[in-house]
Enzyme design. Structure first.
Site, short mmCIF file in Angstrom:
data_model
loop_
_atom_site.label_atom_id
_atom_site.label_comp_id
_atom_site.label_asym_id
_atom_site.label_seq_id
_atom_site.Cartn_x
_atom_site.Cartn_y
_atom_site.Cartn_z
N ASP A 9 0.85 -1.20 0.00
CA ASP A 9 0.00 0.00 0.00
C ASP A 9 0.89 1.24 0.00
O ASP A 9 1.77 1.38 0.84
CB ASP A 9 -0.89 -0.03 1.25
N ASP A 103 -3.93 2.22 -5.13
CA ASP A 103 -2.57 2.19 -4.57
C ASP A 103 -2.29 0.97 -3.72
O ASP A 103 -1.32 0.95 -3.00
CB ASP A 103 -2.31 3.47 -3.76
N GLU A 104 -3.13 -0.05 -3.80
CA GLU A 104 -2.84 -1.22 -2.96
C GLU A 104 -3.28 -2.52 -3.61
O GLU A 104 -4.21 -2.55 -4.41
CB GLU A 104 -3.50 -1.08 -1.58
#
Ligand code: TTP
Ligand code: MG
Length: 386
Positions: A9, A103-104
């Site tokens: 993340d 983003d993860e």
């Protein structure tokens, strides 16, 4: 084979991209979000978090808490560009990648021991590779399952790297507050608090029947499993279509918030129906807005659990709409579900059988009488569009 999962993340993702592209922002409190009066914070750099600024805080409150902050409107195309680079790196490190948001992601690294000397240095390599490619920093968690991996990546943010070994689960978990249990929403949390549960250890030691009484068998069982650090969910890589969405252009620009909200509900119903017909659930909801002055704005949010329920799609779209804080008339609205999952991958918590039956009943009527037969009372008599 022993399962091993990595969760990656990015740290303060949107704000870090701004700091990357504007060197003068580095080391400064940067706040990204809707800048209008009713805007909301998307994210804040760690420097800004010291002032109590965080995601979902109203922009007005953020300005009060951090008057010296650098406030910027998001550049979503840029964040997506970087997101693609990050996911390209993930693909170098595992053939099984499950995206959770821009983003993860989870990476399944089960059985890949031959590729690396030890798990920690593999994670180190991945962080290094992301940094080389993008100039950004990620936090990584490695653990025997998804829940623990996600928890681990968050434990030492920013720039964290935490490995939870098999057998360490309870030692890591028991002193943590119950809100760390992944997927336990605000309501469940509050209820657990009222019942006197503070830590995850409290739940692990709870009387199962007491939990069942308050939360039902399914949720109680999951709570106890997670509290002991047990989670057997697979990393889900199966993707079917790219996306399912609908948009509508209005004959006359919408000027009232209530009108726009009504149209969003209608769109959510359409998209929900199409998702259910296709037998898929969506994890990422994108709202598209075109304004009277032809600005086009898209906002996305990823849900903790995939859904095809109208109500959840609507709530997410509504939140994104409010967050965008559009200060002018609206020409077009669209809702798209992307990041689709084929399997009826049951929600971990509160898969509400009653709700599911309700949607099935509604859909069977829609199937027999056409898509417009049943619609929420709120939508009856709404303004005509093109
Ligand atoms: P997160 O990973 O939740 O947050 P973050 O990367 O900003 O910070 P960290 O992980 O270090 O705690 O979300 C990723 C991006 O998604 C975030 O940069 C902005 C966006 N986002 C929103 O737009 N609204 C929100 O409410 C949240 C939580 C995130
Ligand atoms: Mg992040």
């Amino acid at each position: 084979m022993e399962r091993w999962i990595m969760h990656v993340d990015m740290d303060a993702f949107f704000a870090s991209v701004e700091q990357l592209d504007h060197p003068e922002y580095r080391g400064q409190p940067v706040i990204v979000g809707g800048l209008g009066n009713r805007g909301v914070v998307s994210t804040a750099s760690y420097e800004a978090r010291h002032f109590g600024v965080h995601s979902a805080l109203s922009m007005m409150e953020a300005r009060r808490r951090c008057p010296q902050g650098i406030f910027v409107a998001g550049r979503y195309d840029r964040y997506h560009e970087i997101s693609r680079q990050i996911f390209a790196v993930f693909a170098e490190f595992s053939p099984k990648v499950e995206p959770l948001s821009v983003d993860e992601a989870f990476l399944d690294i089960t059985g890949m021991e031959r590729l690396f000397s030890d798990r920690r240095s593999y994670a180190e390599q991945l962080r290094q590779r992301i940094f080389e490619k993008t100039g950004l920093v990620a936090s990584v968690g490695i653990a025997p399952n998804k829940f623990l991996a996600k928890l681990a990546s968050d434990l030492e943010k920013p720039a964290g790297l935490v490995l939870i070994e098999r057998g360490q689960e309870e030692a890591v978990l028991f002193n943590l507050p119950i809100r760390r249990l992944w997927g336990v929403g605000g309501k469940t949390n509050e209820k657990l608090g009222q019942l006197g549960f503070k830590t995850i250890g409290d739940i692990a030691a709870a009387d199962r029947r007491q939990l069942e009484k308050f939360f039902g068998g399914r949720l109680a069982c999951h709570l106890i499993e997670l509290a002991h650090g047990r989670d057997d969910r697979e990393v889900e890589t199966e993707r079917v279509m790219q996306s399912i969405g609908n948009e509508v252009t209005f004959a006359q620009d919408l000027t009232q918030t209530a009108q726009a909200e009504c149209e969003l509900l209608a769109l959510a119903e359409k998209v929900g129906w199409r998702l259910r017909q296709a037998g898929v659930k969506t994890r990422t909801v994108t709202l598209k807005i075109r304004t009277a002055s032809f600005r086009t704005i898209t906002r996305s949010r990823t849900l903790p659990e995939p859904t095809n329920f109208d109500k959840e799609l609507y709530q997410m779209a509504l939140e994104l709409y409010r967050q965008a804080a559009i200060g002018e008339g609206i020409r077009l609205l669209g809702i798209t579900g992307s990041n689709l999952l084929l399997h009826e991958q049951e929600s971990l918590f509160g898969i509400d059988d009653k709700q599911k039956k309700l949607y099935q009943a509604v859909d069977s009527l829609k199937g027999r009488f056409g898509n417009t037969i049943i619609t929420k009372a709120q939508l009856v008599g709404r303004s005509k569009k093109e």
